[in-house]
Each structure stands twice: as structure tokens, then as C-alpha cells.
Design a protein around this motif. Structure first.
Motif, PDB file in Angstrom:
ATOM      1  N   LYS A  32       0.825  -1.206   0.000  1.00 23.52           N
ATOM      2  CA  LYS A  32       0.000   0.000   0.000  1.00 23.52           C
ATOM      3  C   LYS A  32       0.862   1.260   0.000  1.00 23.52           C
ATOM      4  O   LYS A  32       0.502   2.264  -0.597  1.00 23.52           O
ATOM      5  CB  LYS A  32      -0.936   0.005   1.199  1.00 23.52           C
ATOM      6  CG  LYS A  32      -2.053  -1.020   1.069  1.00 23.52           C
ATOM      7  CD  LYS A  32      -2.893  -1.082   2.322  1.00 23.52           C
ATOM      8  CE  LYS A  32      -3.906  -2.204   2.238  1.00 23.52           C
ATOM      9  NZ  LYS A  32      -4.620  -2.408   3.493  1.00 23.52           N
ATOM     10  N   LYS A  33       2.011   1.187   0.680  1.00 22.94           N
ATOM     11  CA  LYS A  33       2.875   2.371   0.793  1.00 22.94           C
ATOM     12  C   LYS A  33       3.776   2.577  -0.417  1.00 22.94           C
ATOM     13  O   LYS A  33       3.900   3.699  -0.907  1.00 22.94           O
ATOM     14  CB  LYS A  33       3.731   2.275   2.055  1.00 22.94           C
ATOM     15  CG  LYS A  33       2.938   2.427   3.323  1.00 22.94           C
ATOM     16  CD  LYS A  33       3.815   2.269   4.545  1.00 22.94           C
ATOM     17  CE  LYS A  33       2.972   2.311   5.804  1.00 22.94           C
ATOM     18  NZ  LYS A  33       3.727   1.988   6.997  1.00 22.94           N
ATOM     19  N   ILE A  34       4.444   1.520  -0.891  1.00 19.57           N
ATOM     20  CA  ILE A  34       5.431   1.732  -1.956  1.00 19.57           C
ATOM     21  C   ILE A  34       5.217   0.896  -3.206  1.00 19.57           C
ATOM     22  O   ILE A  34       5.841   1.137  -4.221  1.00 19.57           O
ATOM     23  CB  ILE A  34       6.873   1.513  -1.454  1.00 19.57           C
ATOM     24  CG1 ILE A  34       7.058   0.101  -0.954  1.00 19.57           C
ATOM     25  CG2 ILE A  34       7.256   2.518  -0.417  1.00 19.57           C
ATOM     26  CD1 ILE A  34       8.491  -0.209  -0.558  1.00 19.57           C
ATOM     27  N   GLY A  35       4.337  -0.100  -3.148  1.00 21.22           N
ATOM     28  CA  GLY A  35       4.064  -0.913  -4.331  1.00 21.22           C
ATOM     29  C   GLY A  35       5.187  -1.885  -4.644  1.00 21.22           C
ATOM     30  O   GLY A  35       6.228  -1.894  -3.997  1.00 21.22           O
ATOM     31  N   ALA A  36       4.946  -2.712  -5.661  1.00 19.00           N
ATOM     32  CA  ALA A  36       5.915  -3.723  -6.091  1.00 19.00           C
ATOM     33  C   ALA A  36       5.433  -4.278  -7.427  1.00 19.00           C
ATOM     34  O   ALA A  36       4.334  -3.957  -7.872  1.00 19.00           O
ATOM     35  CB  ALA A  36       6.027  -4.830  -5.044  1.00 19.00           C
ATOM     36  N   PRO A  37       6.229  -5.124  -8.061  1.00 17.76           N
ATOM     37  CA  PRO A  37       5.772  -5.754  -9.309  1.00 17.76           C
ATOM     38  C   PRO A  37       4.477  -6.548  -9.083  1.00 17.76           C
ATOM     39  O   PRO A  37       4.211  -7.021  -7.975  1.00 17.76           O
ATOM     40  CB  PRO A  37       6.929  -6.693  -9.683  1.00 17.76           C
ATOM     41  CG  PRO A  37       8.121  -6.102  -9.014  1.00 17.76           C
ATOM     42  CD  PRO A  37       7.607  -5.494  -7.741  1.00 17.76           C
ATOM     43  N   LEU A  38       3.693  -6.700 -10.132  1.00 16.50           N
ATOM     44  CA  LEU A  38       2.393  -7.355 -10.015  1.00 16.50           C
ATOM     45  C   LEU A  38       2.474  -8.797  -9.525  1.00 16.50           C
ATOM     46  O   LEU A  38       1.543  -9.289  -8.894  1.00 16.50           O
ATOM     47  CB  LEU A  38       1.643  -7.294 -11.347  1.00 16.50           C
ATOM     48  CG  LEU A  38       1.200  -5.896 -11.765  1.00 16.50           C
ATOM     49  CD1 LEU A  38       0.423  -5.955 -13.078  1.00 16.50           C
ATOM     50  CD2 LEU A  38       0.349  -5.238 -10.690  1.00 16.50           C
ATOM     51  N   LYS A  39       3.584  -9.475  -9.792  1.00 15.91           N
ATOM     52  CA  LYS A  39       3.731 -10.852  -9.303  1.00 15.91           C
ATOM     53  C   LYS A  39       3.627 -10.913  -7.775  1.00 15.91           C
ATOM     54  O   LYS A  39       3.140 -11.898  -7.224  1.00 15.91           O
ATOM     55  CB  LYS A  39       5.063 -11.450  -9.753  1.00 15.91           C
ATOM     56  CG  LYS A  39       5.053 -11.938 -11.181  1.00 15.91           C
ATOM     57  CD  LYS A  39       6.328 -12.716 -11.466  1.00 15.91           C
ATOM     58  CE  LYS A  39       6.273 -13.365 -12.803  1.00 15.91           C
ATOM     59  NZ  LYS A  39       5.646 -14.666 -12.800  1.00 15.91           N
ATOM     60  N   VAL A  40       4.059  -9.865  -7.102  1.00 15.54           N
ATOM     61  CA  VAL A  40       3.979  -9.825  -5.636  1.00 15.54           C
ATOM     62  C   VAL A  40       2.519  -9.726  -5.193  1.00 15.54           C
ATOM     63  O   VAL A  40       2.107 -10.378  -4.229  1.00 15.54           O
ATOM     64  CB  VAL A  40       4.811  -8.659  -5.063  1.00 15.54           C
ATOM     65  CG1 VAL A  40       4.614  -8.534  -3.561  1.00 15.54           C
ATOM     66  CG2 VAL A  40       6.281  -8.848  -5.393  1.00 15.54           C
TER      67      VAL A  40
END
Length: 131
Positions: A32-40
Motif C-alpha cells: 500500500k505504501k510503496i508498491g511492487a511488481p504485479l507478481k507480488v
């Protein structure tokens, strides 16, 4: 300071954690704070689903589905199909049928399964109206 790459690494360890609930909560907050690749997002949704937190899992699958995973280079067609399958399975709405039918990944097993689930939901709705 946490980076998206840190979250990717952490997500791979989610299910081997001694306190999975705490690890999942941490991962949710980090996304929610910094995001990540969609696989995560998919990995977290899968973990939430296995924990029995279906509504929470659906939210993360829907995030991925809203970004048209079949067009993303960072996801495989299986990832896209799996996402649509899980959304259709967990969702009581049929609003993802257009994405499945228009997706490039519609020949994989997950997309076909999602189509079947959507058809089944449609038949059940029609049966409820009849009886």
C-alpha cells in the motif's frame, strides 16, 4: 528504507514465515505504501486465499486484473489467466468476463477455467430466477 525489490524478496518467503499473519500484514502495508511488481500482488493474494481470507485476496487479484495483466510484459499469460480465474471464482459479480473474453491469454487453462466459472455463475443466477 524498504524498496520494491525488498518486497519481492519478502513475498517469496511469506509462506515459510513462522508468523504468517504478521508477515502478510507487513507485506500488505508495504504494498500500500510503496508498491511492487504485479507478481507480488498475485503471491500475496494467493497466500491470503490459502489463509482463508478470501475477501482480502479478491482485492489484490482485482488490483492486478484492473491493470490488464494480459498486456503486461512482467507477467506471463498464465499469471493473467490465473488472476482472472481467481477473480471470477471469488467474485459474485460477472464484471470480469469482458476482460477474459478479450484477453490475449484466453487459450490457457486458467482463462478457460475462469470462463467456465462465469458461465456457471450465470446459469445459477438464471436458475434462481426460475425457481
Amino acid at each position: 528504507e524498504l524498496t520494491p525489490n525488498d518486497i519481492v524478496f519478502f513475498a517469496e518467503l511469506l509462506e515459510s514465515s513462522k508468523d504468517m499473519k504478521k508477515s502478510v500484514d507487513f507485506c500488505e502495508d508495504a504494498l500500500k505504501k510503496i508498491g511492487a511488481p504485479l507478481k507480488v500482488y498475485i503471491k500475496l493474494a494467493d497466500t491470503l486465499y490459502r489463509m482463508g481470507r478470501e475477501n482480502d485476496a479478491l482485492k489484490f487479484y482485482q488490483i492486478v486484473a484492473s491493470l490488464k495483466p494480459e498486456t503486461r510484459k512482467d507477467l506471463t499469460s498464465e499469471d493473467a489467466g490465473w488472476t482472472y480465474y481467481m477473480v471470477s471464482r471469488l467474485s459474485k459479480e460477472n464484471n470480469f468476463s469482458h476482460q477474459i473474453n478479450n484477453g490475449k491469454a484466453k487459450n490457457d487453462i486458467y482463462s478457460k477455467s475462469a470462463e467456465v466459472v462465469l458461465k456457471e455463475n450465470d446459469i445459477q443466477e438464471r436458475m434462481k430466477r426460475i425457481f
